[in-house]
Design an enzyme around this catalytic site. Structure first.
Site, mmCIF file in Angstrom:
data_model
loop_
_atom_site.group_PDB
_atom_site.id
_atom_site.type_symbol
_atom_site.label_atom_id
_atom_site.label_comp_id
_atom_site.label_asym_id
_atom_site.label_seq_id
_atom_site.Cartn_x
_atom_site.Cartn_y
_atom_site.Cartn_z
ATOM 1 N N ASP A 103 26.896 4.943 -8.348
ATOM 2 C CA ASP A 103 27.451 3.659 -8.750
ATOM 3 C C ASP A 103 28.741 3.918 -9.531
ATOM 4 O O ASP A 103 29.097 5.051 -9.825
ATOM 5 C CB ASP A 103 26.443 2.834 -9.543
ATOM 6 C CG ASP A 103 26.158 3.394 -10.931
ATOM 7 O OD1 ASP A 103 26.839 4.347 -11.351
ATOM 8 O OD2 ASP A 103 25.248 2.867 -11.585
ATOM 9 N N ASP A 277 18.271 -0.668 -4.008
ATOM 10 C CA ASP A 277 17.957 0.323 -5.039
ATOM 11 C C ASP A 277 17.378 -0.387 -6.244
ATOM 12 O O ASP A 277 17.636 -1.567 -6.469
ATOM 13 C CB ASP A 277 19.212 1.084 -5.471
ATOM 14 C CG ASP A 277 20.024 0.286 -6.484
ATOM 15 O OD1 ASP A 277 19.927 0.579 -7.691
ATOM 16 O OD2 ASP A 277 20.739 -0.652 -6.078
#
Length: 400
Positions: A103, A277
């Site tokens: 991320d 996720d």
């Protein structure tokens, strides 16, 4: 037999649509990435600092996990990108032979909101480790992710809580578009690392549409749906998800960020999402909660002290093959190994669920799978979440 459809995408990622549900928006794809192919729909476990809490890289591979996550913000703080780059990237550092998604660090704008400040230049954080101020710009986020060597990188976006309303949401959406362009320009490894855009716009349909219109003009390898799963009403959540998938290109992967509850996964596959996720399966394991097709078992409770069944008699994970509920209950009183065993089971449950979802799409029986899943998850249809019923009806899956 489902027909096979080939769809091209920007290198080094290729998406092949294997099968599509003729009723809903669900689809099964094969995503070619540098380290291995990823079968979608897929759930991706989250490892904040280069490891999953409670499970090793080898154990993840034994569960046939094809892709997992690392956190750019935390890895950028500790141990730092320079050290990881010397270890041949995050793959070499954690000895992980499959794919990694990192991320951007943007989510910490929400999770560390009292430690951060956003300007056009970037986001300034006060480190939770030593209190020092750190400026994370789009360029720096990409530089860190280039050093980490992840297969999929996320743009730095301006993240606001999903419950925020007003001009701040519009500001964040437009800034996320501008930051996307800066991230694209900063990527030094476009031939090896795939940069995904992140759709923002909060719960405002018009802002979401505006963001989708602008971001889909950019030829990025994939798109994420961001800014959801942060406490908003589920009725608002699913409507923003389906609006997003309606406007995202068919030939690119669609990643719904931060979603991991089983019902949410199944419903959002029906709404057209490919990738998910969440920290949920690992975090809940640390509290003794084991995921099962009918909900969860709270293994710390006394009722399991003399229960010699495995967590799930139908589960083939290492934990269920070897250990009983009674053993895990007893272990919690004296040993952290209980969390380890339940973490293995919970990740196995999530991965197995997504494999079953995928197979049902390929077999052209996804609506039937959804109905069977809901019947097993809830004691009666009167307990089905109304938002899930409505969301599934919107894509022609009627649970009644």
């Amino acid at each position: 037999m489902a027909s096979v459809k080939a769809v091209s995408s920007a290198a080094p990622l290729a998406l092949r649509i294997v099968a599509e549900c003729p009723v809903s928006k669900a689809r099964a794809c094969s995503l070619t990435l540098p380290h291995c192919a990823v079968n979608t729909p897929v759930f991706m476990p989250v490892g904040t600092q280069g490891t999953m809490k409670g499970i090793t890289a080898d154990q993840l591979e034994d569960l046939d996990c094809q892709i997992c996550l690392g956190n750019t913000y935390h890895l950028g703080m500790r141990p730092g990108p320079d050290l990881i780059e010397k270890a041949n990237g995050l793959h070499g550092f954690m000895k992980w032979r499959r794919n990694l998604l990192t991320d951007s660090g943007g989510f910490q704008m929400v999770s560390l909101v009292e430690l951060s400040e956003v300007t056009e230049e970037g986001v300034t954080f006060r480190s939770p480790y030593d209190g020092k101020e750190i400026l994370l710009t789009p360029e720096q986020s990409i530089a860190i992710q280039n050093s980490l060597g992840s297969d999929i990188m996320m743009q730095l976006d301006d993240v606001v809580s999903s419950t925020v309303k007003g001009p701040r949401v519009e500001e964040a959406m437009h800034r996320s578009v501008r930051w996307l362009d800066r991230c694209i320009a900063a990527n030094k490894n476009p031939d090896r690392q795939n940069l995904f855009a992140i759709i923002q716009g909060g719960l405002d349909a018009e802002l979401r549409k505006a963001c989708l219109k602008e971001m889909t003009k950019r030829d990025v390898p994939g798109f994420a749906i961001g800014g959801l799963g942060g406490g908003e009403e589920k009725d608002d959540f699913w409507k923003m998800v389906t609006l997003s998938t309606d406007h995202l290109p068919r030939e690119k992967p669609r990643y719904l960020m931060g979603v991991g509850y089983a019902v949410d996964l199944v419903v959002c596959v029906a709404l057209g999402c490919d990738m998910f996720d969440c920290v949920f399966p690992t975090r809940t394991a640390r509290f003794g909660s084991a995921l099962v097709p009918w909900g969860s078992l709270q293994l710390k409770q006394k009722q399991y002290a003399k229960d010699f069944q495995p967590i799930d008699p139908d589960c083939q994970c290492p934990t269920c093959r070897r250990h009983s509920r009674a053993y895990l209950h007893a272990l919690f009183k004296s040993d952290t190994a209980a969390m380890h065993h339940i973490t293995i089971h919970n990740i196995s449950y999530q991965l197995s669920l997504m494999r079953s979802v995928r197979q049902s799409i390929i077999d052209q029986r996804f609506p039937e799978f959804v109905k069977e899943f809901m019947k097993r998850m809830f004691p009666s249809s009167s307990q089905y979440p109304s938002w899930a019923v409505e969301a599934l009806q919107s894509v022609n899956i009627c649970l009644s």
